[in-house]
Write a protein that holds these residues in place. Structure first.
Motif, PDB file in Angstrom:
ATOM      1  N   GLN A   8      14.074  -9.343   8.204  1.00  0.00           N
ATOM      2  CA  GLN A   8      14.797  -8.387   7.353  1.00  0.00           C
ATOM      3  C   GLN A   8      14.781  -6.986   7.972  1.00  0.00           C
ATOM      4  O   GLN A   8      15.807  -6.301   8.021  1.00  0.00           O
ATOM      5  N   ALA A   9      13.626  -6.585   8.466  1.00  0.00           N
ATOM      6  CA  ALA A   9      13.508  -5.252   9.068  1.00  0.00           C
ATOM      7  C   ALA A   9      14.436  -5.125  10.282  1.00  0.00           C
ATOM      8  O   ALA A   9      15.078  -4.081  10.483  1.00  0.00           O
ATOM      9  N   LEU A  10      14.526  -6.182  11.076  1.00  0.00           N
ATOM     10  CA  LEU A  10      15.392  -6.132  12.269  1.00  0.00           C
ATOM     11  C   LEU A  10      16.869  -6.195  11.879  1.00  0.00           C
ATOM     12  O   LEU A  10      17.706  -5.550  12.516  1.00  0.00           O
ATOM     13  N   ASN A  11      17.183  -6.947  10.859  1.00  0.00           N
ATOM     14  CA  ASN A  11      18.580  -6.950  10.381  1.00  0.00           C
ATOM     15  C   ASN A  11      18.963  -5.577   9.826  1.00  0.00           C
ATOM     16  O   ASN A  11      20.091  -5.116  10.014  1.00  0.00           O
ATOM     17  N   ASP A  12      18.008  -4.915   9.180  1.00  0.00           N
ATOM     18  CA  ASP A  12      18.255  -3.550   8.711  1.00  0.00           C
ATOM     19  C   ASP A  12      18.452  -2.611   9.910  1.00  0.00           C
ATOM     20  O   ASP A  12      19.297  -1.716   9.881  1.00  0.00           O
ATOM     21  N   GLN A  13      17.647  -2.828  10.930  1.00  0.00           N
ATOM     22  CA  GLN A  13      17.770  -2.019  12.141  1.00  0.00           C
ATOM     23  C   GLN A  13      19.145  -2.229  12.795  1.00  0.00           C
ATOM     24  O   GLN A  13      19.798  -1.278  13.252  1.00  0.00           O
ATOM     25  N   LEU A  14      19.569  -3.478  12.828  1.00  0.00           N
ATOM     26  CA  LEU A  14      20.898  -3.811  13.357  1.00  0.00           C
ATOM     27  C   LEU A  14      21.964  -3.030  12.586  1.00  0.00           C
ATOM     28  O   LEU A  14      22.875  -2.428  13.169  1.00  0.00           O
ATOM     29  N   ASN A  15      21.840  -3.017  11.275  1.00  0.00           N
ATOM     30  CA  ASN A  15      22.787  -2.293  10.440  1.00  0.00           C
ATOM     31  C   ASN A  15      22.742  -0.781  10.711  1.00  0.00           C
ATOM     32  O   ASN A  15      23.780  -0.119  10.771  1.00  0.00           O
ATOM     33  N   SER A  16      21.527  -0.262  10.903  1.00  0.00           N
ATOM     34  CA  SER A  16      21.395   1.179  11.192  1.00  0.00           C
ATOM     35  C   SER A  16      22.105   1.564  12.482  1.00  0.00           C
ATOM     36  O   SER A  16      22.713   2.626  12.575  1.00  0.00           O
ATOM     37  N   GLU A  17      22.016   0.684  13.489  1.00  0.00           N
ATOM     38  CA  GLU A  17      22.672   0.982  14.770  1.00  0.00           C
ATOM     39  C   GLU A  17      24.188   0.959  14.618  1.00  0.00           C
ATOM     40  O   GLU A  17      24.893   1.808  15.162  1.00  0.00           O
ATOM     41  N   ILE A  61      16.931 -10.828  17.751  1.00  0.00           N
ATOM     42  CA  ILE A  61      16.758 -11.665  16.549  1.00  0.00           C
ATOM     43  C   ILE A  61      17.038 -13.128  16.923  1.00  0.00           C
ATOM     44  O   ILE A  61      16.274 -14.034  16.572  1.00  0.00           O
ATOM     45  N   ASN A  62      18.094 -13.345  17.674  1.00  0.00           N
ATOM     46  CA  ASN A  62      18.435 -14.718  18.076  1.00  0.00           C
ATOM     47  C   ASN A  62      17.403 -15.309  19.032  1.00  0.00           C
ATOM     48  O   ASN A  62      17.031 -16.476  18.914  1.00  0.00           O
ATOM     49  N   ASP A  63      16.947 -14.497  19.985  1.00  0.00           N
ATOM     50  CA  ASP A  63      15.932 -14.980  20.937  1.00  0.00           C
ATOM     51  C   ASP A  63      14.654 -15.416  20.217  1.00  0.00           C
ATOM     52  O   ASP A  63      13.950 -16.301  20.681  1.00  0.00           O
ATOM     53  N   ARG A  64      14.363 -14.755  19.104  1.00  0.00           N
ATOM     54  CA  ARG A  64      13.147 -15.067  18.351  1.00  0.00           C
ATOM     55  C   ARG A  64      13.387 -16.145  17.296  1.00  0.00           C
ATOM     56  O   ARG A  64      12.567 -16.353  16.411  1.00  0.00           O
ATOM     57  N   ASP A  65      14.530 -16.785  17.410  1.00  0.00           N
ATOM     58  CA  ASP A  65      14.870 -17.858  16.478  1.00  0.00           C
ATOM     59  C   ASP A  65      15.001 -17.350  15.041  1.00  0.00           C
ATOM     60  O   ASP A  65      14.739 -18.081  14.079  1.00  0.00           O
ATOM     61  N   GLY A  66      15.422 -16.098  14.935  1.00  0.00           N
ATOM     62  CA  GLY A  66      15.702 -15.534  13.612  1.00  0.00           C
ATOM     63  C   GLY A  66      17.170 -15.725  13.274  1.00  0.00           C
ATOM     64  O   GLY A  66      17.921 -16.320  14.043  1.00  0.00           O
ATOM     65  N   GLN A  71      25.226  -6.708   7.417  1.00  0.00           N
ATOM     66  CA  GLN A  71      25.307  -6.033   6.120  1.00  0.00           C
ATOM     67  C   GLN A  71      26.444  -5.010   6.143  1.00  0.00           C
ATOM     68  O   GLN A  71      26.932  -4.636   7.206  1.00  0.00           O
ATOM     69  N   ALA A  72      26.815  -4.562   4.960  1.00  0.00           N
ATOM     70  CA  ALA A  72      27.913  -3.594   4.837  1.00  0.00           C
ATOM     71  C   ALA A  72      27.572  -2.287   5.546  1.00  0.00           C
ATOM     72  O   ALA A  72      26.423  -1.863   5.576  1.00  0.00           O
ATOM     73  N   ILE A  73      28.586  -1.678   6.113  1.00  0.00           N
ATOM     74  CA  ILE A  73      28.423  -0.367   6.741  1.00  0.00           C
ATOM     75  C   ILE A  73      29.104   0.654   5.844  1.00  0.00           C
ATOM     76  O   ILE A  73      30.293   0.526   5.535  1.00  0.00           O
ATOM     77  N   ALA A  74      28.346   1.652   5.429  1.00  0.00           N
ATOM     78  CA  ALA A  74      28.899   2.662   4.510  1.00  0.00           C
ATOM     79  C   ALA A  74      29.927   3.534   5.219  1.00  0.00           C
ATOM     80  O   ALA A  74      29.877   3.716   6.436  1.00  0.00           O
TER      81      ALA A  74
END
Ligand code: MG
Length: 167
Positions: A8-17, A61-66, A71-74
């Protein structure tokens, strides 16, 4: 494998980028509108770099089998009072992004996930550079404030920015 929390934290990070990329593209559009093409060029390169950061997180995320979950971008801001105000806004954005990155690092440590911790160090270092570069531009702009000649020269200077890896 990533645990649920770090995923979840990395998906949030992905969204932040991606959000950061979107903001820089909005800043580019603001400068295009002012016919400050060098500033717009600089912002577009920054936009592309943020997209590359997003792709790094996506791959990890994919390399780690996640599982990547987008998520939406504001909608980003699109108007600023002045070029200086726009760069100050960019600096605040970088500082906020650094804090988010630190939060992911803390979480990786708390979870004992050394792979994520090591992966995130690249971002920690990158943020030091990002903040320093934008801070320098802000202080240069504060020096030339109200000077159209100064703005013209800075615009020419920023027009020479090359994408990362090509400098
Ligand atoms: Mg970034």
């Amino acid at each position: 494998m990533l645990n649920e929390k770090l995923q979840q934290a990395l998906n949030d990070q992905l969204n932040s980028e991606f959000s950061s990329a979107y903001t820089y593209l909005s800043l580019a559009a603001y400068f295009e509108d002012l016919e400050l093409n060098g500033f717009a060029h600089w912002m577009k390169i920054q936009y592309q770099e943020e997209l590359m950061h997003a792709e790094r997180v996506y791959a990890f995320i994919n390399d780690r089998d996640g599982r990547v979950r987008l998520q939406a971008i504001a909608e980003p801001d699109s108007e600023w009072d002045s070029p200086l105000d726009a760069f100050k806004f960019a600096l605040e954005g970088e500082r906020a992004l650094s804090k988010k990155i630190y939060a992911v690092v803390n979480e990786a440590l708390a979870e004992g996930d050394h792979a994520t911790h090591t992966f995130m160090q690249w971002f920690v270092n990158e943020q030091v550079e990002e903040e320093a570069i934008v801070r320098n531009i802000v202080s240069d702009m504060e020096l030339i404030i109200e000077s159209r000649d100064g703005l013209f020269l800075m615009d020419r200077d920023l027009a020479s920015r090359r994408p990362q890896g090509e400098e």
